[in-house]
Design a protein around this motif. Structure first.
Motif, PDB file in Angstrom:
ATOM      1  N   ALA A  67      36.706  11.894 111.249  1.00 52.80           N
ATOM      2  CA  ALA A  67      37.849  11.576 112.112  1.00 52.80           C
ATOM      3  C   ALA A  67      37.390  10.821 113.354  1.00 52.80           C
ATOM      4  CB  ALA A  67      38.576  12.861 112.513  1.00 52.80           C
ATOM      5  N   VAL A  68      36.287  11.245 113.935  1.00 52.67           N
ATOM      6  CA  VAL A  68      35.740  10.557 115.109  1.00 52.67           C
ATOM      7  C   VAL A  68      35.364   9.132 114.748  1.00 52.67           C
ATOM      8  CG1 VAL A  68      33.788  10.498 116.711  1.00 52.67           C
ATOM      9  CG2 VAL A  68      34.995  12.645 116.306  1.00 52.67           C
ATOM     10  N   ALA A  69      34.709   8.946 113.615  1.00 53.02           N
ATOM     11  CA  ALA A  69      34.308   7.600 113.188  1.00 53.02           C
ATOM     12  C   ALA A  69      35.531   6.713 112.951  1.00 53.02           C
ATOM     13  CB  ALA A  69      33.443   7.682 111.933  1.00 53.02           C
ATOM     14  N   LEU A  70      36.545   7.239 112.300  1.00 56.00           N
ATOM     15  CA  LEU A  70      37.768   6.464 112.050  1.00 56.00           C
ATOM     16  C   LEU A  70      38.466   6.076 113.346  1.00 56.00           C
ATOM     17  CD1 LEU A  70      39.332   8.388 109.039  1.00 56.00           C
ATOM     18  CD2 LEU A  70      38.566   6.016 109.046  1.00 56.00           C
ATOM     19  N   ALA A  71      38.543   7.013 114.273  1.00 56.06           N
ATOM     20  CA  ALA A  71      39.279   6.785 115.511  1.00 56.06           C
ATOM     21  C   ALA A  71      38.558   5.856 116.473  1.00 56.06           C
ATOM     22  CB  ALA A  71      39.563   8.117 116.201  1.00 56.06           C
ATOM     23  N   THR A  72      37.228   5.893 116.460  1.00 54.16           N
ATOM     24  CA  THR A  72      36.470   5.149 117.463  1.00 54.16           C
ATOM     25  C   THR A  72      35.793   3.895 116.927  1.00 54.16           C
ATOM     26  OG1 THR A  72      34.422   6.396 117.084  1.00 54.16           O
ATOM     27  CG2 THR A  72      35.979   7.293 118.730  1.00 54.16           C
TER      28      THR A  72
END
Length: 94
Positions: A67-72
């Motif tokens: 989720a962090v990778a997708l969002a950032t």
């Protein structure tokens, strides 16, 4: 029924920790589960939205990193992320 509705409403309202008050928020879904991701420079906080049973919680740390990778658009430094299945914080490399 009323306490359940209140609990569900509060679960949808993810607030960042004080260190991330000025951070940019992005909402993402990974494997059907919703997350709020807050980014401040090279740091991120991810909050699971909604209930997860004890059996489901085993997969959540990996989902949070995705989720962090997708969002950032950055890579989450897995070894730096601390917390639990409800909230984690760590560093990013971009």
């Amino acid at each position: 029924m009323r306490p359940l509705a209140t609990l569900l409403l509060l679960a949808a309202c993810a607030s960042p920790s004080p260190q991330f008050f000025d951070a940019r928020r992005s909402d993402v879904v990974v494997e059907g589960r919703s997350y709020a991701v807050f980014r401040d420079g090279n740091r991120a906080q991810v909050i699971r939205l909604g209930y997860a049973s004890p059996a489901e919680r085993r997969a959540i740390p990996d989902q949070m990193l995705r989720a962090v990778a997708l969002a950032t658009g950055c890579t989450a430094v897995a070894s730096s992320f601390t917390g639990d299945s409800g909230e984690r914080r760590g560093r990013l490399t971009c």
